[in-house]
Design an enzyme around this catalytic site. Structure first.
Site, short mmCIF file in Angstrom:
data_model
loop_
_atom_site.label_atom_id
_atom_site.label_comp_id
_atom_site.label_asym_id
_atom_site.label_seq_id
_atom_site.Cartn_x
_atom_site.Cartn_y
_atom_site.Cartn_z
N THR A 35 -25.64 30.67 1.46
CA THR A 35 -26.95 30.00 1.44
C THR A 35 -27.84 30.72 0.42
O THR A 35 -27.87 31.95 0.36
CB THR A 35 -27.58 30.05 2.85
N GLU A 91 -11.23 21.86 3.76
CA GLU A 91 -10.31 22.50 4.70
C GLU A 91 -10.96 22.54 6.08
O GLU A 91 -12.08 22.97 6.23
CB GLU A 91 -10.01 23.92 4.20
N LEU A 139 -9.55 24.12 8.76
CA LEU A 139 -8.99 25.18 9.61
C LEU A 139 -10.10 25.99 10.27
O LEU A 139 -11.18 26.16 9.71
CB LEU A 139 -8.08 26.11 8.79
N LYS A 172 -16.95 16.69 5.72
CA LYS A 172 -16.72 18.09 6.10
C LYS A 172 -17.97 18.71 6.73
O LYS A 172 -17.91 19.31 7.80
CB LYS A 172 -16.26 18.90 4.88
N ALA A 220 -18.58 17.12 10.14
CA ALA A 220 -17.68 17.61 11.20
C ALA A 220 -18.22 18.94 11.74
O ALA A 220 -18.33 19.14 12.96
CB ALA A 220 -16.27 17.79 10.66
N CYS A 276 -19.44 29.02 8.40
CA CYS A 276 -19.68 27.62 8.04
C CYS A 276 -20.79 26.89 8.79
O CYS A 276 -21.59 26.19 8.17
CB CYS A 276 -18.39 26.83 8.22
N PHE A 277 -20.81 27.02 10.12
CA PHE A 277 -21.69 26.14 10.90
C PHE A 277 -23.15 26.16 10.43
O PHE A 277 -23.72 25.14 10.10
CB PHE A 277 -21.61 26.50 12.39
N ARG A 296 -19.12 35.36 27.47
CA ARG A 296 -18.01 34.48 27.10
C ARG A 296 -17.26 33.90 28.30
O ARG A 296 -16.24 33.22 28.12
CB ARG A 296 -17.01 35.25 26.23
C1 UDX Z 1 -15.79 30.17 3.38
C2 UDX Z 1 -15.68 28.71 3.73
O1 UDX Z 1 -14.46 28.47 4.29
C3 UDX Z 1 -15.93 27.88 2.58
O2 UDX Z 1 -15.66 26.56 2.87
C4 UDX Z 1 -17.35 28.11 2.29
O3 UDX Z 1 -17.78 27.30 1.28
C5 UDX Z 1 -17.56 29.57 1.96
O4 UDX Z 1 -17.07 30.43 2.97
P1 UDX Z 1 -13.97 31.81 2.64
O5 UDX Z 1 -12.62 31.67 2.04
O6 UDX Z 1 -14.05 32.13 4.08
O7 UDX Z 1 -14.79 30.49 2.44
O8 UDX Z 1 -14.85 32.82 1.78
P2 UDX Z 1 -14.48 34.31 1.39
O9 UDX Z 1 -13.59 34.92 2.40
O10 UDX Z 1 -15.79 34.97 1.04
O11 UDX Z 1 -13.60 34.15 0.06
C6 UDX Z 1 -14.06 33.74 -1.16
C7 UDX Z 1 -13.35 34.56 -2.25
O12 UDX Z 1 -13.67 34.04 -3.53
C8 UDX Z 1 -13.74 36.04 -2.28
O13 UDX Z 1 -12.59 36.84 -2.10
C9 UDX Z 1 -14.36 36.23 -3.67
O14 UDX Z 1 -14.08 37.51 -4.25
C10 UDX Z 1 -13.71 35.12 -4.45
N1 UDX Z 1 -14.42 34.72 -5.67
C11 UDX Z 1 -15.74 34.43 -5.66
C12 UDX Z 1 -13.69 34.62 -6.87
O15 UDX Z 1 -12.50 34.90 -6.91
N2 UDX Z 1 -14.33 34.21 -8.00
C13 UDX Z 1 -15.65 33.93 -8.01
O16 UDX Z 1 -16.18 33.58 -9.06
C14 UDX Z 1 -16.37 34.03 -6.80
C1 UDX Z 2 -15.32 26.02 12.01
C2 UDX Z 2 -14.65 24.66 12.24
O1 UDX Z 2 -14.11 24.61 13.57
C3 UDX Z 2 -13.58 24.41 11.21
O2 UDX Z 2 -13.03 23.12 11.37
C4 UDX Z 2 -14.19 24.55 9.83
O3 UDX Z 2 -13.20 24.39 8.83
C5 UDX Z 2 -14.88 25.88 9.65
O4 UDX Z 2 -15.83 26.08 10.69
P1 UDX Z 2 -14.66 28.54 12.53
O5 UDX Z 2 -16.06 28.85 12.12
O6 UDX Z 2 -13.56 29.34 11.92
O7 UDX Z 2 -14.32 27.00 12.21
O8 UDX Z 2 -14.52 28.72 14.11
P2 UDX Z 2 -14.82 27.79 15.38
O9 UDX Z 2 -13.66 27.89 16.27
O10 UDX Z 2 -15.27 26.45 15.03
O11 UDX Z 2 -16.01 28.58 16.10
C6 UDX Z 2 -17.31 28.67 15.54
C7 UDX Z 2 -18.24 29.37 16.50
O12 UDX Z 2 -18.48 28.57 17.65
C8 UDX Z 2 -17.69 30.70 17.04
O13 UDX Z 2 -18.72 31.64 17.08
C9 UDX Z 2 -17.21 30.34 18.42
O14 UDX Z 2 -17.20 31.45 19.31
C10 UDX Z 2 -18.25 29.31 18.82
N1 UDX Z 2 -17.78 28.40 19.89
C11 UDX Z 2 -16.71 27.56 19.66
C12 UDX Z 2 -18.43 28.37 21.12
O15 UDX Z 2 -19.40 29.10 21.35
N2 UDX Z 2 -17.99 27.49 22.08
C13 UDX Z 2 -16.95 26.65 21.89
O16 UDX Z 2 -16.63 25.88 22.81
C14 UDX Z 2 -16.28 26.70 20.63
#
Ligand code: UDX
Ligand code: UDX
Length: 479
Positions: free
Chosen positions: A96, A169, A171, A224, A227, A280-281, A453
């Protein structure tokens, strides 16, 4: 339709790493190169000891063991890997924005833009560029413009061409491998049918075709964030009802079971907890808020913003409640924190409720002993913005220590020894089998157990002479 031989993913994070590992596993004929600017992260991906992978995700290390060095490669060599790729996935982070236009709400797209420019510079011939990161609606257009602008002055056979697709994605961390191997759906948004079919051909190797949805590019991007917004909304809804349960003597688990058995509502994502975290959320809802405001839809923006506001309020509610139960003060009291990750089965702490709750408790002067099976003390230090206190002190010295400090504990039992309270913040399996009899003897009385929890068995805790509070349970909480 292009026959895909080589793909490259920019970003070896929580999304890029597991996603590319599964693609490499399911498509052994495709060479999968994962690149990242972070050398340390790449070194960890290449570490001989699979315990040292940068991401803890059940099932991931065995896939890396199977495919790494065969058709799965991790490197920092962006130029060569972009040049040889038929398809490039962009999977970088989009935090953000902290300042400027849209600060606090809009996503910072600087990394995505940078990647688009790198693709424009190093790619060869025709390349399909796939948005894998969750992005605000219309980002594909930005990527497309950058790619096209790079070619505007080139004529003849050196001119490169691109197709941009959105392939978000879905996941969830902790279950990433299962989610990738057996997805509810794969979403591909785009304009060019050929490009869509090319990407589909990869997923078709293991995903039934009827689960691969094709949409226009903006529907895919919006789907996305929608969701995630719907899922987060369910959590804020159930947490709001949990607070009402505590006030009225109802039990949120029972309410959730009752409403979840209605097929229209469904039973998943109804666990009241310490508030949602994760990368993400919050970010995605704030994007939705920004987008809605931008288009003058103030009511829509306010509606979604309230989901985040409820979450903030709920996290504060828990820390306030802890202070209240401990006679209104926790200054120099030892509090044992069980769990720092934003959910179980991950080492990720981004936006974890534990960060906010621990910061509040530190602000109140508590001495926290924090345990988490996968989060490192260094990560906790970064998140709390505070160095860990030296471990060499006696519990009798708590009152002479500077107020508001923390220490990392490898052992649950050491973390609980002499504590006034135990607070469960992450639902790690090992916390549900704690020996409460043993712990009960070692805590300072009167002592409290706060289960945010709902994973503890209350009878055992009550039998050990400890006071017990469980999230959303107005019928059992000992007031
Ligand atoms: C998450 C979410 O899943 C994604 O959808 C959201 O938009 C951002 O956060 P995630 O894979 O969990 O993505 O992020 P992170 O673990 O921070 O990985 C991003 C990677 O991109 C880092 O390892 C960073 O070093 C790399 N990066 C960033 C590059 O390789 N090049 C760049 O220019 C910027
Ligand atoms: C989420 C979405 O589920 C996934 O589809 C998207 O791609 C990325 O964002 P993630 O953030 O990895 O995935 O985990 P998620 O299992 O969704 O949990 C998010 C947060 O909600 C966690 O802090 C979890 O503890 C909380 N949660 C989840 C609750 O408090 N109660 C529930 O019933 C489910």
């Amino acid at each position: 339709m292009l026959s895909v031989k080589n793909i490259c993913c920019i970003g070896a994070g929580y999304v890029g790493g597991p996603t590319m590992s599964v693609i490499a596993d399911r498509c052994p004929k495709i060479i999968v190169n994962v690149v990242d600017i972070n050398k340390e992260r790449i070194n960890s991906w290449n570490s001989k000891n699979l315990e040292n992978l940068p991401i803890y995700e059940p099932g991931l290390s065995s896939i890396v063991r199977r495919r790494r060095g065969k058709n799965l490669f991790f490197s920092t060599n962006l130029e060569a890997n972009i040049a040889s790729a038929d398809i490039i996935f962009i999977s970088v982070n989009t935090p953000t924005k902290k300042k400027g236009l849209g600060a606090g709400q809009a996503s910072d797209l600087k990394w995505v833009e940078k990647c688009a420019r790198e693709v424009a510079q190093f790619s060869k011939g025709h390349t399909i560029v796939v948005e894998k990161s969750t992005l605000p609606v219309k980002t594909a257009e930005v990527i497309k413009e950058i790619l096209e602008a790079s070619q505007s002055s080139i004529i003849g056979k050196n001119k490169k061409s691109f197709d941009v697709l959105s392939n978000p994605e879905f996941l969830a961390e902790g279950t990433a491998i299962r989610d990738l191997e057996e997805p509810d759906r794969v979403l591909i948004g785009g304009e060019n049918k050929e490009a869509i079919l090319t990407l589909t051909s990869i997923y078709k190797e293991w995903v039934p075709e009827q689960k691969i949805l094709h949409t226009n590019i903006w529907s895919s991007e919006l789907a996305k964030i929608t969701a995630n917004a719907f899922l987060a909304q369910r959590i804020s809804s159930i947490n709001s009802i949990g607070a009402l349960c505590e006030a009225t003597g109802a039990n949120v688990g029972e309410v959730a079971r009752a409403i979840g058995s209605d097929k229209r509502i469904g039973s998943k994502f109804l666990d009241s907890g310490p508030g949602f975290g994760g990368s993400c959320f919050k970010k995605d809802i704030l994007n939705l808020v920004y987008l809605s405001s931008y288009f003058g839809l103030t009511e829509v923006a306010n509606y979604w913003e309230s989901v985040v506001q409820l979450n903030d309020w709920h996290q504060k509610r828990i820390s306030k409640l802890i202070v209240k139960k401990l006679f209104g003060t926790i200054t120099s009291k030892k509090i044992c924190i069980l769990g720092f990750a934003f959910k179980a089965n991950t080492n990720d702490t981004r936006e974890s409720s534990a960060i906010k709750i621990c910061k509040d408790l530190l602000e109140e002067g508590a001495i926290l002993f924090i345990h988490d099976p996968k989060v490192t003390p260094k990560q906790i230090e970064d998140d709390l913005g505070k160095k860990e206190i030296s471990k060499k002190f006696d519990l009798n010295q708590l009152y002479s220590l500077p107020e508001g400090n923390w220490s990392y504990s490898k052992s649950i039992y050491n973390a609980a020894k002499g504590a006034d309270a135990i607070v469960v913040l992450t639902e790690w399996e090992e916390y549900s089998v704690i020996n409460w009899e043993k712990i009960g003897k070692d805590m300072r009385k009167p002592s409290w157990v706060f289960d945010s929890r709902s994973i503890l068995v209350e009878d055992r805790i009550n039998k050990s002479g400890l006071n017990f509070w469980k999230i959303g349970d107005g019928s059992k909480n000992t007031f």
